[in-house]
Motif scaffolding. Structure first.
Motif, short mmCIF file in Angstrom:
data_model
loop_
_atom_site.label_atom_id
_atom_site.label_comp_id
_atom_site.label_asym_id
_atom_site.label_seq_id
_atom_site.Cartn_x
_atom_site.Cartn_y
_atom_site.Cartn_z
N SER A 1 14.43 -109.95 16.11
CA SER A 1 13.69 -108.83 15.53
C SER A 1 14.44 -108.39 14.28
CB SER A 1 13.55 -107.68 16.51
OG SER A 1 14.82 -107.19 16.88
N VAL A 2 13.69 -107.91 13.28
CA VAL A 2 14.30 -107.49 12.02
C VAL A 2 13.74 -106.15 11.62
CG1 VAL A 2 14.72 -108.03 9.61
CG2 VAL A 2 14.60 -109.88 11.27
N ASN A 3 14.63 -105.20 11.37
CA ASN A 3 14.26 -103.93 10.73
C ASN A 3 14.75 -103.98 9.28
OD1 ASN A 3 13.21 -102.70 13.13
ND2 ASN A 3 15.32 -102.37 13.82
N TRP A 4 14.00 -103.32 8.43
CA TRP A 4 14.35 -103.33 7.00
C TRP A 4 14.65 -101.91 6.55
CZ3 TRP A 4 14.68 -107.80 4.10
CH2 TRP A 4 14.17 -108.96 4.71
N ASP A 5 15.82 -101.76 5.89
CA ASP A 5 16.16 -100.50 5.23
C ASP A 5 16.02 -100.75 3.74
OD1 ASP A 5 17.13 -98.12 4.36
OD2 ASP A 5 19.18 -98.40 5.09
N GLY A 6 14.80 -100.47 3.23
CA GLY A 6 14.50 -100.89 1.88
C GLY A 6 14.46 -102.40 1.83
N ALA A 7 15.33 -102.99 1.03
CA ALA A 7 15.37 -104.46 0.91
C ALA A 7 16.49 -105.06 1.74
CB ALA A 7 15.53 -104.84 -0.55
N VAL A 8 17.13 -104.25 2.61
CA VAL A 8 18.28 -104.73 3.37
C VAL A 8 17.86 -105.02 4.80
CG1 VAL A 8 20.61 -104.20 4.17
CG2 VAL A 8 19.84 -103.38 1.92
N PRO A 9 17.99 -106.27 5.25
CA PRO A 9 17.58 -106.61 6.61
C PRO A 9 18.65 -106.21 7.63
CG PRO A 9 18.42 -108.57 5.54
CD PRO A 9 18.45 -107.46 4.51
N ASP A 10 18.19 -105.77 8.79
CA ASP A 10 19.08 -105.44 9.90
C ASP A 10 18.46 -106.05 11.16
OD1 ASP A 10 20.98 -104.38 11.58
OD2 ASP A 10 20.04 -102.40 11.68
N GLY A 11 18.80 -107.31 11.41
CA GLY A 11 18.16 -108.05 12.49
C GLY A 11 19.06 -108.24 13.71
N THR A 12 18.41 -108.50 14.83
CA THR A 12 19.09 -108.71 16.10
C THR A 12 18.59 -109.99 16.75
OG1 THR A 12 19.37 -106.33 16.48
CG2 THR A 12 19.51 -107.77 18.42
N VAL A 13 19.50 -110.78 17.25
CA VAL A 13 19.18 -111.95 18.07
C VAL A 13 19.34 -111.53 19.52
CG1 VAL A 13 19.70 -114.35 18.59
CG2 VAL A 13 20.09 -113.47 16.28
#
Length: 443
Positions: free
Chosen positions: A250-262
């Protein structure tokens, strides 16, 4: 077994009762999904070993229908449950629930008593379960036998080298039960015997067809905003698979910065190289910052591969609970890490056949035990444990049964009484096992 007035126990051997079971389950375990959605999920229910408690008539002044289910339980029939140095027949309790309108009436106690009698009649020396609430099952003689570890590992976490890892090929696939299910099942079964000649107690496999279908399934309603299930397989130069991981991202985006979790669902490696290769790949996926994994054995290879173990956020909780139903059969089915010859005095109010004094003799390291009753018949013995080296309740013996809970540690908490420290030390070593007990699925 005595049921309260107005109730009766019935077999649930007809899949047509699925809606009734789901209704009780949804009351016992709150869910966001409605009955129409739950009905579509692949069911692991062990029809033929499901039992219900039925309210025989509608209580006066209530709106409940007559013959409604007030409670239920099931038991998976596992014939190859891993214990130290061997396998044994096990009854794995599941789908236990009581409708809130019928709580505090002794229905759970009645179902447990029914289960004990039914499982003993089938020759199953152990009852095993995962506890939704940890405080419930100790009073029925279950002991906590194996904890589980959850980790959150940052992307790029440094791993210690493992010889042969670079020679393994990793292949990422979209999970397809038809194409990949048999391979994953075979690897999962095989790892129960790793390291060779030792194996991991408590590593239950998906023995029944219903369990296998439920484990293979990836229903969309359970994705919770994440992608469909993925599969990573690592293989040697000959193409022989050495391990796998099932995961979703899953990936959350803070603006153009991805913050994903496996989110790793399960991970199995037959060799150190396979473990290193799997985690090297899982911890280097684009757009992700971390990998999370639940239900690892506490000595899983990743714990010892991490250079900086502090970098991984860890959480420990209970997982496997063991109840000994047939004491001499259960103790004879496992192996012991050291020779021992002692008498244990066991207290068991619910299965009197287990109670009393037993001589346990193991003649060599990693050998089997002979188990013989000492003194009178069932229930023999006294409160002081006269003539016994150790005195303990059946739940403490169950806690030690898979080799991960020390009898000496239990003694330090007052749960085992020992005649002298040397006997306690010998028993603690004998009941231990080189590899920690553990599993990777619940219920």
């Amino acid at each position: 077994m005595t049921l309260p007035d107005g109730y009766r126990i019935i077999p649930l051997d007809d899949p047509a009762r699925l809606d009734d079971v789901l209704e009780v389950d949804a009351w016992a375990f709150p869910t966001e999904h409605g009955l129409d959605e739950l009905r579509q999920l692949p069911s692991p229910l062990p029809w033929g070993r499901m039992w219900g408690i039925e309210a025989a008539s509608r209580p006066a002044g209530t709106l409940a229908p007559a013959n409604a289910l007030a409670g239920m339980y099931g038991a998976y029939e596992l014939r190859a449950f891993p214990v130290p140095g061997g396998e044994t027949a096990c009854s794995w309790v599941t789908w236990v629930g009581v409708h809130p309108s019928h709580r505090r009436r002794g229905l759970l106690r009645s179902m447990i008593a029914h289960h004990f009698a039914e499982a003993r009649g089938r020759g199953e020396s152990l009852s095993v379960l995962n506890a939704a609430e940890a405080g419930i099952y100790g009073r029925f003689g279950y002991g906590h036998a194996a904890p589980t570890l959850s980790l959150t590992i940052p992307r790029g976490a440094e791993l210690r080298p493992a010889e042969g890892s670079d020679a393994l090929r990793g292949e990422f696939l979209t999970w397809d039960p038809e194409a990949h299910g048999d391979l994953v099942d075979a690897l999962h079964r095989s790892v129960a015997q790793v390291p060779d000649g030792i194996g991991r107690p408590g590593w239950a496999t998906w023995e029944t067809p219903e369990l296998r279908r439920a484990q293979d399934a990836d229903p969309a309603i359970l994705h919770r905003g994440k992608e469909a299930l993925r599969l990573l397989v690592v293989s040697d130069a000959s193409g022989r698979a050495q391990g796998y991981a099932r995961f979703r991202r899953s990936v959350n985006w803070d603006g153009a910065v991805p913050d994903g979790t496996v989110e790793v669902r399960d991970v199995v490696a037959l060799t150190p190289a396979a473990a290193h290769r799997l985690w090297s790949l899982l911890l280097d996926l684009d757009l992700t910052n971390r990998a999370t994994v639940d239900m690892l054995p506490i000595d899983d290879p990743i714990v010892h591969l991490l250079v900086d173990a502090r970098a991984a956020e860890a959480r420990l909780r209970d997982l496997v609970w063991v109840r000994i139903l047939d004491l001499p059969a259960a103790l004879a089915a496992r192996r012991y890490a050291a020779p021992v010859d002692l008498v244990i005095d066991v207290r068991d109010d619910l299965v009197p056949e287990n109670a009393g004094r037993w001589r346990v003799t193991v003649s060599e390291a990693f050998g089997a035990a002979t188990v013989e009753r000492v003194g009178g018949g069932e229930g023999a013995g006294d409160a002081a444990g006269t003539g016994a080296d150790l005195v303990l309740d059946i739940d403490a013996l169950g806690a030690a049964h898979l080799g991960s809970t020390s009898l000496a540690a239990l003694a330090s908490a007052g749960r085992v009484e020992a005649r002298n420290p040397r006997v306690l030390a010998a028993a603690a070593v004998a009941w231990s096992w080189p590899i920690a007990a553990g599993g990777d699925w619940e219920f």
